[in-house]
Each structure stands twice: as C-alpha cells, then as structure tokens.
Design an enzyme around this catalytic site. Structure first.
Site, PDB file in Angstrom:
ATOM      1  N   SER A 153      -2.921   5.335  10.264  1.00  0.00           N
ATOM      2  CA  SER A 153      -2.025   6.278   9.603  1.00  0.00           C
ATOM      3  C   SER A 153      -0.648   6.236  10.256  1.00  0.00           C
ATOM      4  O   SER A 153      -0.539   6.147  11.482  1.00  0.00           O
ATOM      5  CB  SER A 153      -2.579   7.708   9.697  1.00  0.00           C
ATOM      6  OG  SER A 153      -1.616   8.648   9.269  1.00  0.00           O
ATOM      7  N   GLU A 213      -8.976  -3.099   2.174  1.00  0.00           N
ATOM      8  CA  GLU A 213      -8.422  -2.504   3.385  1.00  0.00           C
ATOM      9  C   GLU A 213      -9.443  -2.593   4.516  1.00  0.00           C
ATOM     10  O   GLU A 213     -10.396  -1.817   4.564  1.00  0.00           O
ATOM     11  CB  GLU A 213      -8.050  -1.045   3.123  1.00  0.00           C
ATOM     12  CG  GLU A 213      -7.088  -0.850   1.958  1.00  0.00           C
ATOM     13  CD  GLU A 213      -6.861   0.616   1.647  1.00  0.00           C
ATOM     14  OE1 GLU A 213      -6.423   1.354   2.555  1.00  0.00           O
ATOM     15  OE2 GLU A 213      -7.135   1.035   0.500  1.00  0.00           O
ATOM     16  N   TYR A 217     -12.376  -0.425   0.718  1.00  0.00           N
ATOM     17  CA  TYR A 217     -12.382  -0.575   2.175  1.00  0.00           C
ATOM     18  C   TYR A 217     -13.459  -1.524   2.681  1.00  0.00           C
ATOM     19  O   TYR A 217     -14.461  -1.781   2.001  1.00  0.00           O
ATOM     20  CB  TYR A 217     -12.565   0.791   2.837  1.00  0.00           C
ATOM     21  CG  TYR A 217     -11.315   1.638   2.797  1.00  0.00           C
ATOM     22  CD1 TYR A 217     -10.528   1.827   3.922  1.00  0.00           C
ATOM     23  CD2 TYR A 217     -10.883   2.223   1.610  1.00  0.00           C
ATOM     24  CE1 TYR A 217      -9.366   2.587   3.884  1.00  0.00           C
ATOM     25  CE2 TYR A 217      -9.723   2.980   1.549  1.00  0.00           C
ATOM     26  CZ  TYR A 217      -8.978   3.162   2.697  1.00  0.00           C
ATOM     27  OH  TYR A 217      -7.823   3.900   2.644  1.00  0.00           O
ATOM     28  N   HIS A 227       0.798  -1.222   0.000  1.00  0.00           N
ATOM     29  CA  HIS A 227       0.000   0.000   0.000  1.00  0.00           C
ATOM     30  C   HIS A 227       0.833   1.275   0.000  1.00  0.00           C
ATOM     31  O   HIS A 227       0.406   2.310   0.534  1.00  0.00           O
ATOM     32  CB  HIS A 227      -0.996   0.014   1.155  1.00  0.00           C
ATOM     33  CG  HIS A 227      -2.251   0.789   0.851  1.00  0.00           C
ATOM     34  ND1 HIS A 227      -2.849   0.781  -0.394  1.00  0.00           N
ATOM     35  CD2 HIS A 227      -3.013   1.617   1.609  1.00  0.00           C
ATOM     36  CE1 HIS A 227      -3.921   1.539  -0.381  1.00  0.00           C
ATOM     37  NE2 HIS A 227      -4.036   2.068   0.809  1.00  0.00           N
TER      38      HIS A 227
END
EC number: 3.5.1.23
Length: 756
Positions: free
Chosen positions: A328, A517, A560, A115
């Site tokens: 993140s 994801e 997602y 990713h």
C-alpha cells in the site's frame, strides 16, 4: 561523383552507428483518458465512484527493442489503467497483425497496467469486473485499444540504432505491507532472508538513441495505485501516473531540477519587461479582457490545443507495476475513522467493522497531496537511477508465451513426509475475505479479512447465484467460497480460466509478465525461482548479473496470487487468489517451462485459446441523450467568473465555472477540456497548463439532477510555486449533443487575472 561520395559517406556512418549500437530502440505514447463522466471507476468496485472530471490524463506508453539484423523484438506497453484486459489484448493483437503481419504477436507484445483505481472501467470482458460499471463500456474499451495501438505504432516508426542501460536501487518509503499478519505466516527462515516485508527495489531501463541521446525510461516498482481514495471521482493516474508526468516534464524542461513543481513546460509572457514590478500595468491589461461568450470552434483545431506538443518526438517515461499485491502507498499506517486508534492487526477492523479501517497516505487527509508525495518519491528515485545508469544491456532478444487453463492445471508439489505428489488448481472462486476489501478501500456489511469460515446468511445469498459443489469446496480449502465465479457462466463467463504467461528477454534483463497481483513473498519466490533456474540452465549466458523483474497485471487480469501460507490466512489477498492454494506453485512450474524453452530456442505449444466475448457484452449505461443550457445562455458561457481585477499569488487557487456539455460527447483524446492561457504581446493567448497538469483540475457536474441535460464544468488551477508572473485566464473546451444527435464543439474563457 559528389552525390555518390555523400551516399557512400552516409552508408559508412550508418554502419558505424549500427555497429556501436546493441539494438534498435523506439518509444511511443498516446492518450487513453476515456470518458470523464457517468462511468464507474475500475478498482475499488464502489458503485458510487463515478467519473466526473480529470485530475490529469491517462496514457499508454510503449517501448520496442529489436535486434538490428534479425526479426527478434519485444514490445512492452504500460497503461495508466487499473489492469490489462484479455479482450483489449486480443483486439490490439488483431490490429497489429493487420498492420504488421507476424512482427508483433501475443508472444512478444506485453500490455501491463499500473493499477490506478481512478480510471474509467467497463473495458474488461468478464462479468465480475464490469458489474459496478453497469456492464461493458464501449468508449472505455475503444480508447484503450486505440491508444495501445497508436503507442506501438509510434515506437515502431521511431525505431533507430540505440542502446538500453539498466540500473536498480532501493526506495524505502513509498510502500508498506497492508496485510502484515498474512506475511508473517510465511516461514520464518524465508522471512529472515529479507530486511523488509515489502520489496523496495526499483529496476529502471534507460533507452538511448545513438544520435539523439536519451529517449525514454521504464521502471518497475511495487506499490498499489491507491493513493487516490474510493470516493475520488476525478480520472487520475494515481502515484505512478503522477511520477511519469513529473519525469517526462523534468526531461523536457532540460533535466534542471528534481522538484516536480518546477518541471511543467512553460512559455514566459513578454507583455511587460519586468513583470514582478509592474502589477498596476498588469491589472490594467487584465481588466481589458472580460470573459468571452461561448462560441463554436473547429474541433480539428481549437479543441485539440494542448501544452505538450504531440507532433514532435517526446521523451517517454513509464512507471510500471510489479508484485504489488500486499503493498500500500498509504505509508502512515491504518487507523479507525471513529476513534483514531490503530486498526485490529489480524483482521483490519474497528470494533469488528472493516468499513471503519482506512490506511492514511503521507499527505493525509489530502489524497491529492498523498498522490503527489508518493509519485514524487518514485520520480526522484527514477531520476537518480536514470542519471547513473551505466550497465549496458547486451545479448539476445528473446520471448516465450503460453496460454494455460488455470481452472484444472496439474501441479507437482512436495509431500510433507518427503517425495512429491500431483495436485490441481481449481476453477476460480473468491472467499469471504474478498468482500471485506482492504485498508486502501474497505468493503461493506459484516465481512472481514482473515475469515476462513464464512457465515450462514451470506452462504444463502451466494447460493442464489450458484452453490459450489463438494469437489470445488475441497479444492479451494481453507477458503470459504463466497462467489464461485469460475463456474458461473450466465450471461457469459464471470471469471477467466485460460491465462497467458510470458517471458521477455533483453540481454541480461528478463521480464516476467503475469496476469495478476502477486504479493511480496509470492513475487520473490517466482523471481528467485526463475533466476536460479535460468542460471542452472546456462550459467555462462545468465550467470553474470542477471536481472529479473515481474510485470504485474499484464495481458489479462485474474486478481491475486498469494503464497500457500498466506492463502491459509484468508485475508483479502488470499481470498482473492482465484485458483486455489497451489496457484503460486503452478506459476513457478510453468515459468520454468518458459525458461527452458527460452534457453533452448524451443517453440512451446500455444495452449488453449482464451475466449473472445466481445459480441456477448451487455451494457446498461445510459447514452447521452441531449445537452442544453438555460434560455439565452451559450455552451461555454461563464457561470461563475474569476473576480474582476483579481491578483493571485503562487500557491493560491483560481476557479471558474462554465456551462458545458457531457464529456462523453468528445473525449478530447490528445486534447484538453481545460487550459490555462497566458497573454503575450499583440494580444495573443498561449496555453501554458492543461488538464494533463498536476496543478489543474477539470470538474464536471449536473447540479440540477442526475439526468438533467444541463451541466457545468469547473476549472481549478492551483498556481504552482514557480509559475511565471503575468496575465492569465482559464479556458474550457467541450462538446454538446443536440436532440438530433449531432455533436458540436465549443469554447469559452474566463476574465483575465494577474499572477504576481
């Protein structure tokens, strides 16, 4: 008799090795860097983010584990790419079938992406994912397909008796939740079971050849590949690619130090007995080596020079992705770029504008430093797990796979008043919150995360493409549909409908291959559901220390997967959960079917086949027409040289700029565009750093105009803290295209300089 005795001894030794080894193990690695110019990068969907050089190279890394006496085996490939691609997977499997028959199939081969948002795009087949790359990019596609195949070939050909060991531990400071308000919508009782709002656990598998010792390691840990920003234009494996480079160099350098800056393989100059005390002598030597004129080179020889020898068996280390959906690496938090204040908690906006809210990495404002820091944290954690891995994987090798039509999948869900009911997933659609982007890479206009209403203007714009029908609107609620991608078919499919799910087993390790994801809590639910279900099916087989990991972005890509509760909030992750509010429940339901088949030794129906859209692909990317230089200038000539008689210290940067050709002419696969050379006795220049090193950057540009045939390449070398003193120079390799279409390789070097 002597020959017969030696042969008998060989058989006895081989038998002893196999009996002490649980499996056959093999690893492989191959360059997949791709076009370093003109191609849009995949991940941020930013049309202005066009590749123009290399931070460090991208690779496909593979492992194969097989039963010594049986045909059962699994192959796992980790890509330094944004995600896996359905069409890439299809074509790789076709190549493997042609080469190996039915040994490697869709059932036992997993292809997963780390990713990174800093790799060339255009290698997926659905329209949504190639709009900003101006359609399909054949070079991007070909280099990834070839690299995966080559990495599997290497792993297959290196299969030898060996063992695999598993270890896991918590890495606390390499990821934060970028949608905490969405996470908080999950039930309080469920949240109370976990200390953190992101997963901190890294699971590592160490591969050991019974005779050669350790040959590789693969680990799974959840954090986004967004340390590099949406404005970066240098190809990079981001934090996970950096961690892999650090760990491979650490091993090849003798496992001496877990400081990434110390671990680049290097050759020591021998032209002066005590380099640090002979600066004058070094300067005199350096002054005798002026920059060279650019010259033609034999592509098969000079242009394939690289520091890391590809011909010898190498240690392979992969840092794989997991349930990173809301995780993140920008760990300092989110701030408004206009005021410096924290962003709005619920919508990640600044005075109502999403484009002003950015997450800050630990090296802010230097994204390269943030990438290094997060990469080094994962690297150091992996080294610790690797060194202490003692739990041996033992038991069966197994696998299960199924294709499912997620646009219309029946799912059994509990009813509010008790009992259960059957609902369905929906054709793919993206909500308004999708267009807002995330704090890692905000969107534009007036979109915002957490928008469950939409607005009239953007609905009108949407309707130009396709107006979703009432059934689709009802199915996707509370998502306000911005793009009804699952029902958009012109010029071909905009989004996937048929998805693969896969389960791989190596003893007490089970890998769940998912094509998207998963958010933190979605991943926890899937992982826990499968683990408890496997134990319930066979407590004797799976009850003792079962390890279950999620391999995200694997085999294809479908954006997602949020929990039902997170979907209700409609932040970016929920708005990008394509198949409606029951998507996660569908995955859990179907993975339980795989688990049942795995335990019972059943063969599941293959399911509906995903389409092969390769022949329908459209590409609007302009080809390289011709390269040229000013009159009297050769390709490879130095335009801006290192100053004469220069001396540099560690930590300083050395630059040189060369007249160049477009990097798309030759991708330099398993080679290098940029090399740092050091001088040895006899005037021999030896490469010590190249464009696969974190310390060196290759930057390419067309300074005159976007479509100019004249281009330049700049090499920037930040001298590592532990670089050896000596005489050095920078060398550029490239290729130019003539007006008649022929490609010629060239090389040029800077003037020499001294490092003290």
């Amino acid at each position: 008799m002597a020959v017969s005795f030696q042969f008998l001894l060989f058989l006895l030794l081989s038998s002893a090795v196999c009996s002490s080894s649980q499996y056959l193990v093999g690893v492989g690695s191959y360059d997949i860097t791709g076009p370093a110019a003109d191609v849009n990068m995949m991940g941020y969907a930013n049309s202005d983010q066009i590749a123009s050089g290399i931070h460090f190279r991208l690779r496909a890394r593979a492992f194969i584990v097989a039963e010594p006496q049986g045909s059962n085996r699994v192959a796992f490939v980790n890509l330094d790419a944004c995600m896996a691609s359905q069409i890439v997977t299809i074509k790789v499997l076709e190549r493997l079938k042609a080469r190996y028959g039915d040994l490697y199939t869709e059932k036992n081969v997993a292809i997963s992406g780390i990713h990174t948002h800093a790799g060339p795009g255009g290698y997926l087949q659905y329209v949504t994912y190639i709009v900003t790359s101006l359609g399909f990019v054949r070079q991007s596609f070909d280099v990834v397909v070839n690299g995966i195949e080559q990495s599997i070939i290497q792993a297959h050909e290196s299969l030898r008796p060996g063992s695999a060991f598993v270890n896991k531990g918590d890495l606390l400071d390499a990821g934060v939740n970028r949608s905490p308000s969405s996470y908080l919508n999950n039930p309080a009782a469920e949240r109370s079971k976990y200390k953190y709002n992101v997963d901190k656990e890294m699971t590592l598998v160490k591969f050991v050849d019974s005779q050669l010792g350790p040959i590789g390691s693969f680990n799974w840990f959840a954090t986004h590949g967004t340390s590099m920003s949406r404005t970066n234009s240098l190809i990079s494996g981001d934090n996970k690619g950096a961690a892999a480079r650090f760990m491979e160099d650490w091993f090849e350098n003798g496992q001496k130090n877990s400081d990434s800056s110390r671990n680049t393989p290097r050759r020591v100059s021998s032209i002066v007995s005590d380099l640090s005390k002979n600066q004058t002598r070094l300067l005199d030597i350096a002054a005798s080596y002026k920059s060279s004129r650019g010259k033609s080179v034999d592509k098969s020889l000079d242009a394939k020079i690289r520091v890391r020898n590809a011909s010898k068996r190498r240690f392979v280390s992969a840092f794989c992705q997991s349930n990173c959906g809301d995780v993140s690496p920008n760990t300092l938090g989110t701030f408004c770029i206009d005021t410096g204040l924290p962003c709005d908690f619920n919508h990640s906006t600044c005075n109502g504008k999403n484009e002003l809210c950015y997450g800050h990495g630990p090296g802010y404002p230097d994204e390269f430093e943030s990438t290094r820091i997060i990469g080094e944290k994962q690297f150091k954690m992996a080294v610790g797990l690797f060194n202490k891995a003692t739990e041996k994987l033992q038991g069966k090798i197994g696998y299960q796979h199924a294709y499912l039509d997620f646009s219309n999948l029946e799912v059994t869900v509990p009813k509010a008043g008790g009992g259960s009911e059957t609902v369905k997933t929906c054709p793919a659609a993206m909500g308004f919150g999708f267009a807002a982007g995330t704090t890692d890479g905000p969107g534009a206009f007036d979109f915002k995360q957490g928008d469950d209403k939409g607005n009239v203007f953007w609905r009108l714009v949407r309707n130009v493409l396709r107006t979703p029908g009432p059934e689709q609107v009802q199915c996707q609620k509370p998502k306000p549909i911005l793009l009804d991608t699952g029902e958009m078919k012109e010029p071909y499919d905009w989004a996937p409908s048929i998805l693969p799910i896969q389960m791989l087993r190596i003893g007490q390790l089970v890998i769940l291959s998912v094509p998207g994801e998963f958010t933190t809590m979605a991943g926890r639910r899937l992982r826990d559901a499968v683990k408890s279900f496997l134990i319930s099916l066979d407590s004797k087989e799976f009850g003792n220390n079962l390890h279950v990991v999620i391999a995200g972005l694997t085999n294809t890509y479908s954006q997602y997967i949020a929990t039902f509760e997170e979907y209700e909030v409609q932040r970016y992750e929920g708005a990008s959960t394509l198949y409606g509010p029951h998507t996660l429940t569908a995955y859990i339901q179907e993975f339980k079917k795989l688990a049942t088949a795995l335990v019972n030794g059943q063969t599941l129906p293959r399911g509906p086949q995903p389409p092969d859209l390769l022949d329908k692909q459209i590409s609007l990317l302009s080809p390289v027409v011709v390269d040229s230089t000013p009159l009297g200038v050769n390709f490879g000539d130095v335009k801006a040289d290192v100053p004469p008689k220069s001396t540099f210290r560690r930590g300083q940067q050395v630059n040189a700029t060369f007249w160049s050709g477009c990097p798309r002419n030759d991708l330099m696969t398993e080679g290098s565009f940029a090399v740092v050379e050091t001088l040895h006795e006899g005037g021999k220049w030896v490469p010590v750093y190249d464009d696969d090193d974190f310390s060196l950057k290759f930057k390419w540009s067309r300074p005159a105009a976007k479509l100019s045939p004249e281009s330049q390449a700049t090499i920037e070398w930040r001298i590592p803290e532990f670089a050896m003193a000596g005489v050095y120079r920078l060398r550029h390799y490239g290729a130019s295209k003539s007006l008649f279409g022929s490609i010629s390789s060239f090389s040029g070097s800077s003037s020499a300089f001294v490092v003290v």
